[in-house]
Design a protein around this motif. Structure first.
Motif, mmCIF file in Angstrom:
data_model
loop_
_atom_site.group_PDB
_atom_site.id
_atom_site.type_symbol
_atom_site.label_atom_id
_atom_site.label_comp_id
_atom_site.label_asym_id
_atom_site.label_seq_id
_atom_site.Cartn_x
_atom_site.Cartn_y
_atom_site.Cartn_z
ATOM 1 N N LYS A 76 0.733 -1.030 -0.010
ATOM 2 C CA LYS A 76 -0.155 0.033 -0.062
ATOM 3 C C LYS A 76 0.696 1.243 0.035
ATOM 4 O O LYS A 76 2.075 1.254 0.572
ATOM 5 C CB LYS A 76 -0.844 -0.133 1.210
ATOM 6 C CG LYS A 76 -2.025 -0.972 1.235
ATOM 7 C CD LYS A 76 -3.186 -0.967 2.164
ATOM 8 C CE LYS A 76 -4.166 -1.855 1.848
ATOM 9 N NZ LYS A 76 -5.193 -1.731 3.064
ATOM 10 N N VAL A 77 0.362 2.243 -0.522
ATOM 11 C CA VAL A 77 1.016 3.459 -0.637
ATOM 12 C C VAL A 77 0.501 4.703 0.315
ATOM 13 O O VAL A 77 -0.638 4.779 0.163
ATOM 14 C CB VAL A 77 1.185 3.984 -2.152
ATOM 15 C CG1 VAL A 77 1.981 5.206 -2.080
ATOM 16 C CG2 VAL A 77 1.516 2.988 -2.908
ATOM 17 N N GLN A 110 -5.233 18.428 -8.582
ATOM 18 C CA GLN A 110 -4.543 17.819 -9.585
ATOM 19 C C GLN A 110 -3.643 16.542 -9.253
ATOM 20 O O GLN A 110 -3.793 15.635 -9.721
ATOM 21 C CB GLN A 110 -3.450 18.748 -9.888
ATOM 22 C CG GLN A 110 -4.020 19.903 -10.756
ATOM 23 C CD GLN A 110 -5.014 19.507 -12.098
ATOM 24 O OE1 GLN A 110 -4.699 18.776 -12.661
ATOM 25 N NE2 GLN A 110 -6.199 20.341 -12.146
ATOM 26 N N VAL A 111 -2.910 16.709 -7.974
ATOM 27 C CA VAL A 111 -2.364 15.572 -7.615
ATOM 28 C C VAL A 111 -2.897 14.109 -6.982
ATOM 29 O O VAL A 111 -2.844 13.238 -7.471
ATOM 30 C CB VAL A 111 -1.147 15.974 -6.422
ATOM 31 C CG1 VAL A 111 -0.353 14.710 -5.904
ATOM 32 C CG2 VAL A 111 -0.261 16.935 -7.110
ATOM 33 N N ARG A 116 -5.556 9.099 -7.996
ATOM 34 C CA ARG A 116 -6.926 8.596 -7.695
ATOM 35 C C ARG A 116 -6.835 6.943 -7.608
ATOM 36 O O ARG A 116 -6.459 6.394 -8.460
ATOM 37 C CB ARG A 116 -8.070 9.052 -8.155
ATOM 38 C CG ARG A 116 -9.416 8.534 -7.886
ATOM 39 C CD ARG A 116 -10.254 9.483 -8.243
ATOM 40 N NE ARG A 116 -10.429 10.050 -9.445
ATOM 41 C CZ ARG A 116 -11.139 11.064 -10.190
ATOM 42 N NH1 ARG A 116 -11.406 11.721 -9.533
ATOM 43 N NH2 ARG A 116 -11.011 11.260 -11.452
ATOM 44 N N GLY A 117 -7.531 6.231 -6.304
ATOM 45 C CA GLY A 117 -7.409 4.977 -6.334
ATOM 46 C C GLY A 117 -6.005 4.189 -6.202
ATOM 47 O O GLY A 117 -6.002 2.947 -5.942
ATOM 48 N N GLN A 118 -5.160 5.039 -6.058
ATOM 49 C CA GLN A 118 -3.762 4.129 -5.907
ATOM 50 C C GLN A 118 -2.985 4.632 -4.600
ATOM 51 O O GLN A 118 -1.949 3.848 -4.239
ATOM 52 C CB GLN A 118 -2.753 4.521 -7.053
ATOM 53 C CG GLN A 118 -3.132 4.273 -8.486
ATOM 54 C CD GLN A 118 -2.240 4.682 -9.640
ATOM 55 O OE1 GLN A 118 -1.220 3.839 -10.110
ATOM 56 N NE2 GLN A 118 -2.502 5.798 -10.083
ATOM 57 N N VAL A 119 -3.585 5.580 -4.043
ATOM 58 C CA VAL A 119 -2.931 5.841 -2.750
ATOM 59 C C VAL A 119 -3.919 5.661 -1.589
ATOM 60 O O VAL A 119 -5.011 6.010 -1.742
ATOM 61 C CB VAL A 119 -2.710 7.412 -2.554
ATOM 62 C CG1 VAL A 119 -2.460 7.980 -1.492
ATOM 63 C CG2 VAL A 119 -1.507 7.690 -3.820
ATOM 64 N N ASN A 163 -12.146 7.915 -2.090
ATOM 65 C CA ASN A 163 -11.975 6.647 -1.418
ATOM 66 C C ASN A 163 -10.881 6.705 -0.696
ATOM 67 O O ASN A 163 -10.575 5.682 0.001
ATOM 68 C CB ASN A 163 -11.994 5.447 -2.550
ATOM 69 C CG ASN A 163 -13.418 5.375 -2.846
ATOM 70 O OD1 ASN A 163 -14.589 5.684 -2.321
ATOM 71 N ND2 ASN A 163 -13.631 5.000 -4.334
ATOM 72 N N ALA A 164 -10.001 7.687 -0.710
ATOM 73 C CA ALA A 164 -8.627 7.616 -0.106
ATOM 74 C C ALA A 164 -8.873 7.812 1.327
ATOM 75 O O ALA A 164 -9.827 8.663 1.687
ATOM 76 C CB ALA A 164 -7.595 8.421 -0.746
#
Ligand code: G3I
Length: 302
Positions: A76-77, A110-111, A116-119, A163-164
């Motif tokens: 996980k990130v 922007q960041v 999105r979805g990866q962190v 979702n983060a």
């Protein structure tokens, strides 16, 4: 279990490390990373100066490399960090007022959208409170845009990546009796009462030695958790890596259900921002130190 990550996973937690993109080509480094850890935080690559070096020009290469590595390994990130007074690119350092407020919010949007979805967790705002006995906000160009800049950043992050999990992250909020800890606690309490989207608090936990490790750390963790947020130990390192202090930190996290995991701020002592203090779990040759064994044992006893 025989590794840090697998041992933490036995209680539903993670054990992670800060990672530098330019070390992913060092096989001694990645061997330990891939074996021991199931969470990563980019040490510098997602900061404002790295991701928006010119206003409106976004560069994600190094951060994307870390995210891709983490995904390939099932790690996980933690995204670090969207809004901070430090490591701002020159263009942002020179801004103020409503122009800075807009630029900051655009950066957050922007960041957070790019990743999105990866962190799993974002450090949305980092280090916004002053040290010492005042409990005041830290003075900065961001603070001077208005006291509501922190909640504005959280709302922008929530809109971009719903979702983060959204965290407030700081150092010197470990001792429950410190004015800074109490001030962050009151901010989180206020955010929860008004519906500002905050999910977690990160305690960096850069300790200068056993004596600096507060005996009420567990109280701090459980007090934040009682507000309805998760707590994370996000940048752990301890001067000279005393085994007992590392063991206590692990045991305190394991004692609090909402303490979701621990991230050490680097793998080998030679990777550390305080490399002269040998504060990590592996020596410069990649060998496990005594503190490593203490942490592994504590995780398995949890
Ligand atoms: O990448 C440049 C390189 O091109 C240049 O030649 C070199 C010369 O100084 O600098 C390099 O950048 C450095 C960067 O680390 C990467 O090594 C910066 O100068 C240096 O300031 C930066 O330090 C980082 C520091 O944050 C900056 O605030 C540390 O690596 C990083 O561990 C540290 O992490 C912070 C957390 O983000 C927030 N909490 C505290 C923690 C420790 O200070």
């Amino acid at each position: 279990a025989t590794t840090l990550g697998a041992s933490a996973a036995q209680t539903g937690r993670y054990f992670g490390t800060a990672v530098a993109a330019n070390k992913l080509s060092d096989s001694a480094y990645t061997t330990i990373l891939n074996r021991e850890f199931n969470q990563v935080t980019p040490e510098n690559e997602m900061k404002i100066d790295a991701t928006e070096p010119q206003q409106g020009v976004f560069t994600y290469g190094n951060a994307d490399r870390i995210v891709a590595h983490a995904r390939s390994q099932g790690m996980k990130v933690r995204g670090h960090t969207l809004a901070w007074h430090s490591q701002q690119p020159g263009w942002m350092q020179n801004m103020s007022g409503s122009a800075l407020r807009s630029a900051m919010l655009n950066h957050v949007t922007q960041v957070a959208t790019h990743f999105r979805g990866q962190v799993a967790w974002w450090d949305v705002v980092n280090e916004a409170f002053a040290d010492g006995g005042t409990g005041a906000r830290r003075d900065s160009n961001l603070q001077r845009t208005g006291n509501d800049w922190i909640e504005a950043a959280f709302r922008a992050a929530d809109a971009a990546d719903p979702n983060a999990q959204l965290c407030y992250n700081d150092y010197n909020i470990d001792n429950w009796n410190d004015a800074k800890t109490q001030a962050v606690y009151r901010m989180v309490q206020d955010f929860k009462s008004r519906g500002v989207p905050i999910d977690c608090v990160g305690l960096q936990s850069h300790f200068t030695g056993g004596s600096n490790y507060p005996s009420n750390y567990r109280t701090t963790l459980s007090s934040f958790a009682a507000l309805g947020v998760d707590v994370h130990i996000t940048e752990l390192d301890i001067r000279n890596a005393p085994s007992d202090a590392y063991r206590n930190v692990v045991n305190d996290c394991l004692a609090v259900a909402r303490c979701k995991g621990i991230t050490v701020w680097g793998i080998r002592d030679s990777d550390s921002w305080r490399s002269g203090e040998s504060p990590l779990l592996f020596d410069g040759g990649g060998n496990k130190k005594a503190a490593y064994d203490a942490v592994l044992t504590a995780l398995n006893n949890g």
